[in-house]
Structures are given as C-alpha cells and as structure tokens.
Write a protein that holds these residues in place. Sequence first.
Motif, short mmCIF file in Angstrom:
data_model
loop_
_atom_site.label_atom_id
_atom_site.label_comp_id
_atom_site.label_asym_id
_atom_site.label_seq_id
_atom_site.Cartn_x
_atom_site.Cartn_y
_atom_site.Cartn_z
N SER A 117 -8.54 -2.04 11.91
CA SER A 117 -8.90 -1.08 10.88
C SER A 117 -9.34 -1.81 9.60
CB SER A 117 -7.71 -0.16 10.56
OG SER A 117 -8.01 0.69 9.48
N ASN A 119 -10.95 -2.30 5.50
CA ASN A 119 -10.65 -1.82 4.16
C ASN A 119 -11.15 -0.38 3.98
OD1 ASN A 119 -11.58 -1.48 1.11
ND2 ASN A 119 -10.01 -3.07 1.13
N TYR A 120 -10.45 0.40 3.17
CA TYR A 120 -10.78 1.82 3.01
C TYR A 120 -12.22 2.07 2.58
CZ TYR A 120 -10.78 1.60 -2.10
OH TYR A 120 -11.10 1.31 -3.40
N GLN A 124 -14.85 3.96 8.65
CA GLN A 124 -13.51 4.13 9.19
C GLN A 124 -13.47 4.53 10.66
OE1 GLN A 124 -10.51 3.46 7.32
NE2 GLN A 124 -12.18 2.44 6.23
N THR A 127 -10.62 2.89 12.27
CA THR A 127 -9.36 3.51 11.81
C THR A 127 -9.08 4.78 12.61
OG1 THR A 127 -9.68 2.64 9.58
CG2 THR A 127 -8.15 4.48 9.82
N GLU A 156 0.15 4.74 7.27
CA GLU A 156 -0.65 3.83 6.45
C GLU A 156 -2.15 4.06 6.68
OE1 GLU A 156 -1.77 -0.89 6.32
OE2 GLU A 156 0.25 -0.35 6.99
N LYS A 160 -5.08 5.53 4.22
CA LYS A 160 -6.33 4.80 4.02
C LYS A 160 -7.52 5.76 4.11
CE LYS A 160 -6.78 0.73 5.93
NZ LYS A 160 -7.02 -0.35 6.94
N LYS A 161 -7.47 6.66 5.09
CA LYS A 161 -8.55 7.65 5.23
C LYS A 161 -8.57 8.59 4.03
CE LYS A 161 -10.10 9.41 8.76
NZ LYS A 161 -10.39 10.31 9.87
N ARG A 163 -7.63 7.83 1.02
CA ARG A 163 -8.18 7.05 -0.10
C ARG A 163 -9.70 7.03 -0.02
NH1 ARG A 163 -6.85 2.31 -3.16
NH2 ARG A 163 -8.48 2.18 -4.75
N LYS A 164 -10.21 6.84 1.18
CA LYS A 164 -11.66 6.82 1.38
C LYS A 164 -12.27 8.15 0.94
CE LYS A 164 -15.63 5.63 3.56
NZ LYS A 164 -16.44 4.43 3.30
#
Length: 272
Positions: A117, A119-120, A124, A127, A156, A160-161, A163-164
């Motif tokens: 996965s 970085n955001y 993705q 991910t 986590e 991350k998703k 945050r994206k």
Amino acid sequence: MKRYFIFLVLAVASQSCSEYQKVLKNEDIKPKYDMAEKFYGEGDFKRANRLLEQIAPKYIGKPQGERVMFFLANSYFELDDYNTAGYQFERFIKSYPKSDKSTEAAFLGARSYYELSPNYSLDQTDTDKALLKLQNFINAYSESEYFAQANAMAQELTQKKERKAYEIVKQYNKLGEFNYDMIKSAVAASENFASDFPGSVYREEALFVKADALTHMAMNSYQSLQKERLQNAKDAIMAFKKQYPNSKLEKEVSDLMEKVENGLLQFTAESK
C-alpha cells in the motif's frame, strides 16, 4: 591472533560460498533441500530462496512439499518481494488448506498486500486490494492470534483512504478561490466524504470545508442568487455547530457565521 581470526572467517566464508555454488549446480535435490533449510534457519533468505525456487516444483506431492512451499513464500516476504510473497502464500493455502501453517500463511499473505500500500497521496488501488485481503482474513480467522494485528492494519489502511479523500476535498476548496466550479465540487466532495466515512477522524474538518465552501459560493454569487445561498451556508454552519458544539474550529466557524449573517442583514435592510 586478530589477523588469524580474520583469515579464518574469510576462509570459512569462502568455503561456504564455494559449497553453495556447487550445490546450486547439482542436479540432486536432496543436498539443495538440506542447504536451503540450513540457510533459512540461519536467516540467509537470499540464498535459501534461490535454492527453494529450484526444488519447489520437484517436491510437489511429496511429504516435504508443504514445508518447501511455505519456506519459499516466506523467504520472498523476508526479502521484501511482497508481490511474489502474496502470490506464493495464496498458492500455499490452496495447495495445503489444512496445514498447521495455513493461518500464518493467510496472515502473511494479507500482510504482503498491506506492505504494498503506497503513501496516501498516490493511487490507492493496492490499498483497496490490501483491505480486501485483510478483511477476508479477519472474517475467516476471527479467533486467530493475528486477528488484532490484522484489524489494526485494516484500520490504518482505511484511515489512509480517508486521508486521501479528505485531501481531495481540501484541494477542491482551495481551487475554489479561483474557480467557481471547484467550489461546487468542494461541497459535493465534502458531502460524499461525510456519507462514505461517517466515523472518520477527518469528518469534522470535511464538514467545515462544506460550510466554508458554501459561504464562499454565497459571497461570490449574483445578487439574485445570493440570499438563498447565504441561507444554505447558514444552515450548513448551524448543522456543523450542532454536531460539534465544542469544535476545535470554533473560531473559524464563528467567522463564517458572522460573514453570512452580515450578508443576510443587508437583504433585510434592503427589503425594509
């Protein structure tokens, strides 16, 4: 003594390397198996992996096949080759579903995708794939010793998703300062975010963006549309204050409300 010790170490290393090369070229699989097991136990996964790659096809259907296939998959994992590791762990589970190592293999397979996965800020797709693998593991092995770790990794990746998605909301709102169409996109994106991620840690900020974007839209509208849009902005601000009465963005929200109410007061004064 020090020189002698260094010489001895170099001599042993040279002999080991020579023996490894000899076994690597040997057609007999038994010496390869023994040496692969030795290297694997010592943590020398690179050399173990090369030997295991050679002998794995020849151990299919044999008693040692299960052990060889698990070692091969895990050696890829230890070498950070997560794409191949994920694939090999899946092969292992399909080949040996009743193995004592099946739960560990399922977890390490899911973790391999987790490690891929990015970085955001990047795409993705991996991910999403990792989340699916982790969720499948969580559903299938709820009593596993790896359950808590898998659940933490899934959370986590979900964050991350989130945050994206939140960064996209913010970006639309920022661009809206110069492009009116982007303001509408910011409002739509913030509403979608609140719907898609109701429990997100970024939900408060996303709803503030909605109120901010609606205020900006209202203040920069044609006069014929301004009153209605100011009221829409006020409704969004009131809804925000109701949901987050002790918001960390209280000052910013109050500033928005002041702008909106001043705008509405002008319409009240004009009507009088």
